[in-house]
Motif scaffolding. Structure first.
Motif, PDB file in Angstrom:
ATOM      1  N   UNK A  37       1.336  -1.191  -0.186  1.00 29.74           N
ATOM      2  CA  UNK A  37       0.128   0.001   0.066  1.00 29.74           C
ATOM      3  C   UNK A  37       1.234   0.955   0.359  1.00 29.74           C
ATOM      4  N   UNK A  38       0.551   2.640  -0.304  1.00 31.27           N
ATOM      5  CA  UNK A  38       0.955   3.560  -0.925  1.00 31.27           C
ATOM      6  C   UNK A  38       1.302   3.994   0.884  1.00 31.27           C
ATOM      7  N   UNK A  39       2.294   5.013   0.808  1.00 31.85           N
ATOM      8  CA  UNK A  39       2.715   5.245   2.442  1.00 31.85           C
ATOM      9  C   UNK A  39       1.263   6.655   2.391  1.00 31.85           C
ATOM     10  N   UNK A  40       0.447   7.406   1.689  1.00 31.92           N
ATOM     11  CA  UNK A  40      -0.814   8.209   1.812  1.00 31.92           C
ATOM     12  C   UNK A  40      -1.239   7.523   1.805  1.00 31.92           C
ATOM     13  N   UNK A  41      -1.445   5.988   1.636  1.00 32.64           N
ATOM     14  CA  UNK A  41      -3.291   5.746   2.291  1.00 32.64           C
ATOM     15  C   UNK A  41      -3.244   5.875   3.387  1.00 32.64           C
ATOM     16  N   UNK A  42      -5.329   6.205   3.796  1.00 36.64           N
ATOM     17  CA  UNK A  42      -6.044   6.724   5.235  1.00 36.64           C
ATOM     18  C   UNK A  42      -5.597   5.403   5.305  1.00 36.64           C
ATOM     19  N   UNK A  43      -5.906   4.724   5.275  1.00 34.27           N
ATOM     20  CA  UNK A  43      -6.232   3.206   5.933  1.00 34.27           C
ATOM     21  C   UNK A  43      -4.986   1.665   5.765  1.00 34.27           C
ATOM     22  N   UNK A  44      -4.587   2.225   6.707  1.00 34.56           N
ATOM     23  CA  UNK A  44      -3.238   1.068   7.187  1.00 34.56           C
ATOM     24  C   UNK A  44      -2.359   0.969   5.477  1.00 34.56           C
ATOM     25  N   UNK A  45      -0.870   2.805   5.658  1.00 31.19           N
ATOM     26  CA  UNK A  45      -0.117   2.986   4.421  1.00 31.19           C
ATOM     27  C   UNK A  45       1.479   1.947   5.325  1.00 31.19           C
ATOM     28  N   UNK A  46       1.324   1.327   3.769  1.00 24.99           N
ATOM     29  CA  UNK A  46       3.074   1.046   3.822  1.00 24.99           C
ATOM     30  C   UNK A  46       2.566  -0.767   3.825  1.00 24.99           C
ATOM     31  N   UNK A  47       1.064  -1.380   4.327  1.00 24.60           N
ATOM     32  CA  UNK A  47       0.370  -2.744   4.864  1.00 24.60           C
ATOM     33  C   UNK A  47       1.087  -3.481   3.451  1.00 24.60           C
ATOM     34  N   UNK A  48       1.631  -3.866   3.102  1.00 29.24           N
ATOM     35  CA  UNK A  48       1.640  -5.619   2.501  1.00 29.24           C
ATOM     36  C   UNK A  48       0.684  -5.909   2.181  1.00 29.24           C
ATOM     37  N   UNK A  49      -0.552  -6.882   0.962  1.00 21.16           N
ATOM     38  CA  UNK A  49      -1.551  -6.874   1.355  1.00 21.16           C
ATOM     39  C   UNK A  49      -1.473  -8.124   0.012  1.00 21.16           C
ATOM     40  N   UNK A  50      -3.162  -8.916   0.171  1.00 19.12           N
ATOM     41  CA  UNK A  50      -3.125  -9.637  -1.025  1.00 19.12           C
ATOM     42  C   UNK A  50      -3.981  -8.765  -2.025  1.00 19.12           C
ATOM     43  N   UNK A  51      -4.050  -8.420  -2.921  1.00 14.82           N
ATOM     44  CA  UNK A  51      -5.264  -8.005  -4.088  1.00 14.82           C
ATOM     45  C   UNK A  51      -5.984  -8.025  -3.824  1.00 14.82           C
ATOM     46  N   UNK A  52      -6.694  -6.974  -3.313  1.00 14.72           N
ATOM     47  CA  UNK A  52      -7.959  -7.019  -2.934  1.00 14.72           C
ATOM     48  C   UNK A  52      -9.098  -5.215  -3.036  1.00 14.72           C
ATOM     49  N   UNK A  53     -10.067  -5.305  -2.312  1.00 18.22           N
ATOM     50  CA  UNK A  53     -10.555  -3.808  -2.407  1.00 18.22           C
ATOM     51  C   UNK A  53     -12.373  -4.389  -2.203  1.00 18.22           C
ATOM     52  N   UNK A  54     -12.648  -3.559  -1.830  1.00 16.54           N
ATOM     53  CA  UNK A  54     -14.919  -3.608  -1.536  1.00 16.54           C
ATOM     54  C   UNK A  54     -15.561  -4.081  -2.420  1.00 16.54           C
ATOM     55  N   UNK A  55     -16.208  -4.563  -2.336  1.00 18.71           N
ATOM     56  CA  UNK A  55     -17.552  -4.950  -2.933  1.00 18.71           C
ATOM     57  C   UNK A  55     -18.694  -3.577  -3.269  1.00 18.71           C
ATOM     58  N   UNK A  56     -18.435  -3.844  -4.064  1.00 17.57           N
ATOM     59  CA  UNK A  56     -19.079  -1.929  -4.711  1.00 17.57           C
ATOM     60  C   UNK A  56     -20.824  -2.930  -4.594  1.00 17.57           C
ATOM     61  N   UNK A  57     -21.933  -1.358  -3.919  1.00 22.37           N
ATOM     62  CA  UNK A  57     -23.460  -1.703  -4.550  1.00 22.37           C
ATOM     63  C   UNK A  57     -23.708  -2.444  -5.272  1.00 22.37           C
ATOM     64  N   UNK A  58     -25.019  -3.331  -5.833  1.00 17.90           N
ATOM     65  CA  UNK A  58     -25.295  -4.319  -6.262  1.00 17.90           C
ATOM     66  C   UNK A  58     -24.483  -5.105  -7.365  1.00 17.90           C
ATOM     67  N   UNK A  59     -22.777  -5.344  -6.901  1.00 13.89           N
ATOM     68  CA  UNK A  59     -22.565  -6.470  -7.342  1.00 13.89           C
ATOM     69  C   UNK A  59     -22.072  -7.693  -6.485  1.00 13.89           C
ATOM     70  N   UNK A  60     -21.916  -8.522  -7.344  1.00 12.13           N
ATOM     71  CA  UNK A  60     -22.276  -9.584  -5.962  1.00 12.13           C
ATOM     72  C   UNK A  60     -19.965  -9.555  -6.230  1.00 12.13           C
ATOM     73  N   UNK A  61     -19.775 -10.277  -5.377  1.00 13.70           N
ATOM     74  CA  UNK A  61     -18.157 -10.922  -4.979  1.00 13.70           C
ATOM     75  C   UNK A  61     -17.721 -10.833  -6.171  1.00 13.70           C
TER      76      UNK A  61
END
Length: 158
Positions: A37-61
């Motif tokens: 993650x970028x150092x400027x991210x509001x949530x958990x900057x610099x964290x290493x993670x799986x490629x991931x993200x939130x599901x938008x309204x109207x989308x299934x998983x």
């Protein structure tokens, strides 16, 4: 894929989950793709993670998974091979979130295109405790979920 995503979301709803997140196990040979993650991210900057993200309204998983992988990596999913696992956490907005993780196959060649506002680096790592511990700034939950899945992932990559 043998899991019913409606069952997953109904169970999450019953568990009081307020936000759905999807993550991808993307393997190249015996290595797993991780993003920093970028150092400027509001949530958990610099964290290493799986490629991931939130599901938008109207989308299934699975729709959310496909969109997020394109947005986060520039890669296109050609198949969702299996549901692997999940973990729960509290999101940056204070919501109870569940990240559902899927093993996917993506189109080759692997040309990773990061959005620098979100991620600043990517790594291909053999997903074992020896390769993860002390080398990457992973959350405990991400580390545990990768270690739990490593046998399945390495068998799939072989």
């Amino acid at each position: 894929m043998s899991v019913d995503i409606d069952v997953l979301t109904k169970q999450a709803e019953a568990d009081g989950i307020q936000k759905y997140v999807v993550g991808a196990y993307i393997m190249q040979d015996d290595t797993l793709l991780l993003l920093k993650r970028a150092p400027g991210e509001d949530f958990l900057p610099d964290l290493v993670e799986l490629p991931s993200g939130g599901v938008d309204p109207g989308e299934n998983l699975l729709q959310g998974l496909e969109r997020e992988i394109i947005e986060e990596t520039g890669l296109t999913i050609t198949s969702v091979d299996r549901y692997i696992n999940f973990f729960d956490y509290t999101s940056g907005s204070g919501k109870k979130a569940r990240q559902f993780n899927f093993a996917v196959t993506v189109a080759t060649p692997f040309e990773i295109k990061l959005n620098p506002a979100e991620h600043v680096a990517y790594y291909w790592v053999v997903p074992t405790a020896d390769n993860l511990d002390g080398h990457f700034n992973l959350s405990d939950k991400t580390r545990k979920t990768i270690i739990q899945a490593s046998d399945v992932l390495l068998d799939q990559a072989a």
